[in-house]
Motif scaffolding. Structure first.
Motif, short mmCIF file in Angstrom:
data_model
loop_
_atom_site.label_atom_id
_atom_site.label_comp_id
_atom_site.label_asym_id
_atom_site.label_seq_id
_atom_site.Cartn_x
_atom_site.Cartn_y
_atom_site.Cartn_z
N LYS A 1 0.82 -1.22 0.00
CA LYS A 1 0.00 0.00 0.00
C LYS A 1 0.86 1.27 0.00
O LYS A 1 0.48 2.26 -0.62
CB LYS A 1 -0.95 -0.02 1.20
CG LYS A 1 -2.00 -1.08 1.06
CD LYS A 1 -2.95 -1.05 2.23
CE LYS A 1 -3.92 -2.21 2.04
NZ LYS A 1 -4.92 -2.27 3.06
N ASP A 2 2.00 1.25 0.70
CA ASP A 2 2.87 2.43 0.72
C ASP A 2 3.46 2.71 -0.66
O ASP A 2 3.53 3.85 -1.10
CB ASP A 2 4.00 2.26 1.74
CG ASP A 2 3.49 2.28 3.17
OD1 ASP A 2 2.48 2.95 3.43
OD2 ASP A 2 4.13 1.64 4.03
N LEU A 3 3.84 1.67 -1.35
CA LEU A 3 4.41 1.82 -2.68
C LEU A 3 3.34 2.20 -3.70
O LEU A 3 3.61 2.95 -4.64
CB LEU A 3 5.12 0.52 -3.09
CG LEU A 3 6.08 0.58 -4.26
CD1 LEU A 3 7.15 1.65 -4.06
CD2 LEU A 3 6.73 -0.76 -4.49
N ALA A 4 2.13 1.70 -3.51
CA ALA A 4 1.03 1.99 -4.44
C ALA A 4 0.65 3.47 -4.41
O ALA A 4 0.08 3.98 -5.39
CB ALA A 4 -0.18 1.14 -4.09
N LYS A 5 0.95 4.19 -3.33
CA LYS A 5 0.58 5.60 -3.20
C LYS A 5 1.66 6.57 -3.70
O LYS A 5 1.53 7.78 -3.53
CB LYS A 5 0.28 5.91 -1.73
CG LYS A 5 -0.91 5.16 -1.17
CD LYS A 5 -1.08 5.49 0.29
CE LYS A 5 -2.19 4.65 0.91
NZ LYS A 5 -2.28 4.85 2.36
N VAL A 6 2.73 6.07 -4.33
CA VAL A 6 3.82 6.92 -4.80
C VAL A 6 3.33 7.82 -5.93
O VAL A 6 2.72 7.34 -6.90
CB VAL A 6 5.03 6.07 -5.25
CG1 VAL A 6 6.05 6.92 -6.01
CG2 VAL A 6 5.69 5.40 -4.06
N THR A 7 3.55 9.14 -5.79
CA THR A 7 3.13 10.10 -6.82
C THR A 7 4.26 11.03 -7.27
O THR A 7 4.10 11.77 -8.24
CB THR A 7 1.98 10.99 -6.29
OG1 THR A 7 2.44 11.68 -5.13
CG2 THR A 7 0.74 10.16 -5.99
N ALA A 8 5.39 11.03 -6.55
CA ALA A 8 6.49 11.93 -6.90
C ALA A 8 7.81 11.29 -6.50
O ALA A 8 7.85 10.33 -5.74
CB ALA A 8 6.31 13.28 -6.21
N GLY B 1 3.65 14.50 0.56
CA GLY B 1 5.07 14.69 0.83
C GLY B 1 5.72 13.68 1.73
O GLY B 1 6.88 13.84 2.11
N THR B 2 5.02 12.60 2.12
CA THR B 2 5.63 11.58 2.96
C THR B 2 6.58 10.74 2.12
O THR B 2 6.25 10.32 1.01
CB THR B 2 4.54 10.65 3.55
OG1 THR B 2 3.60 11.46 4.26
CG2 THR B 2 5.12 9.60 4.46
N VAL B 3 7.78 10.47 2.65
CA VAL B 3 8.77 9.65 1.93
C VAL B 3 8.35 8.19 2.05
O VAL B 3 8.25 7.64 3.15
CB VAL B 3 10.19 9.86 2.49
CG1 VAL B 3 11.18 8.93 1.80
CG2 VAL B 3 10.62 11.30 2.34
N ALA B 4 8.08 7.56 0.92
CA ALA B 4 7.67 6.15 0.91
C ALA B 4 8.88 5.22 0.89
O ALA B 4 8.85 4.15 1.50
CB ALA B 4 6.79 5.87 -0.30
N ALA B 5 9.96 5.61 0.20
CA ALA B 5 11.15 4.75 0.11
C ALA B 5 12.36 5.58 -0.25
O ALA B 5 12.26 6.65 -0.86
CB ALA B 5 10.93 3.67 -0.94
N ARG B 6 13.54 5.06 0.14
CA ARG B 6 14.83 5.65 -0.24
C ARG B 6 15.65 4.56 -0.89
O ARG B 6 15.77 3.46 -0.35
CB ARG B 6 15.56 6.17 0.99
CG ARG B 6 14.94 7.43 1.55
CD ARG B 6 15.61 7.90 2.81
NE ARG B 6 17.05 8.11 2.64
CZ ARG B 6 17.85 8.48 3.63
NH1 ARG B 6 17.37 8.67 4.84
NH2 ARG B 6 19.13 8.66 3.41
N GLY C 1 17.22 -0.26 -1.88
CA GLY C 1 16.94 0.51 -0.69
C GLY C 1 15.89 -0.16 0.17
O GLY C 1 15.81 -1.39 0.21
N ALA C 2 15.08 0.69 0.80
CA ALA C 2 14.08 0.15 1.72
C ALA C 2 12.87 1.06 1.75
O ALA C 2 12.96 2.25 1.46
CB ALA C 2 14.67 0.02 3.12
N LEU C 3 11.72 0.45 2.10
CA LEU C 3 10.51 1.21 2.34
C LEU C 3 10.69 1.93 3.68
O LEU C 3 11.20 1.35 4.65
CB LEU C 3 9.29 0.30 2.39
CG LEU C 3 8.94 -0.37 1.04
CD1 LEU C 3 7.97 -1.51 1.24
CD2 LEU C 3 8.36 0.68 0.10
N THR C 4 10.30 3.16 3.75
CA THR C 4 10.55 3.97 4.94
C THR C 4 9.75 3.52 6.15
O THR C 4 10.28 3.39 7.25
CB THR C 4 10.24 5.46 4.65
OG1 THR C 4 10.96 5.85 3.48
CG2 THR C 4 10.64 6.35 5.79
#
Length: 194
Positions: A144-151, A166-171, A181-184
């Motif tokens: 779900k966190d990755l599915a919400k990526v918009t930027a 503006g929440t960081v989903a992954a680095r 990397g990893a999901l935040t």
């Protein structure tokens, strides 16, 4: 200068030139008229002649005399090349390692995202600006966190994936041709591969 003097000088110069061109080899000694000789003597008076000597020039200031004590002006002998010299074979340089592009432009495009559970989906990083970031989209992601990526953004060698708000989903960091990397939120590993 009056015209008559110019004419006389031109005539005398012509006479001197013709006299200089004559040669005793072909017609014997040439006898000039006394007027011609007087005109030539007035143009160019005889110069005293003396013995001509030659000597090498001194070296310029700050330069040494001659290498190896050879007299100045002496010709140096050059040794002929040895006839039994075998040229070394030409060795090609080793192949350069493959160039792996880095930076923001190198990560633009479609990626296959794989999380720690083995699930995969498509993530597209666009070069189109979205405020101070760039547009991104995710399709078919079970996370779900990755599915919400918009930027997304690229800072200090890392790719940041952002959700709406503006929440960081992954680095992720570039490694070869992939992003690792990893999901935040969960800390679970995430890899983007082409």
């Amino acid at each position: 200068m009056p015209r008559q003097y110019r004419s006389t000088i031109a005539l005398l110069a012509l006479a001197a030139g013709l006299g200089a061109c004559s040669s005793q080899r072909f017609d014997g000694p040439r006898v000039r008229a006394p007027a011609q000789q007087a005109a030539i003597d007035n143009i160019a008076p005889a110069m005293p002649s003396g013995a001509v000597t030659s000597a090498p020039l001194a070296p310029p200031p700050g330069a040494s005399a001659a290498p190896d004590g050879a007299p100045i002006g002496a010709q140096a002998s050059i040794a002929p090349p040895a006839s039994n010299v075998i040229p070394e074979p030409v060795v090609a340089p080793p192949p350069a390692p493959p160039v792996v592009a880095s930076g923001r432009a190198s990560v633009v495009g479609a990626w296959d995202a794989k999380d720690a559970t083995g699930a995969s989906c498509k993530v597209t990083l666009s070069s189109a600006p979205a405020l101070d970031l760039y547009k991104a989209s995710a399709a078919g992601c079970p996370n779900k966190d990755l599915a919400k990526v918009t930027a997304w953004d690229f800072r200090d060698g890392e790719v940041y994936l952002y959700q709406q708000g503006g929440t960081v989903a992954a680095r992720l960091r570039q490694g070869g041709g992939a992003l690792d990397g990893a999901l935040t939120k969960s800390g679970a590993s995430l890899a983007l591969v082409r």
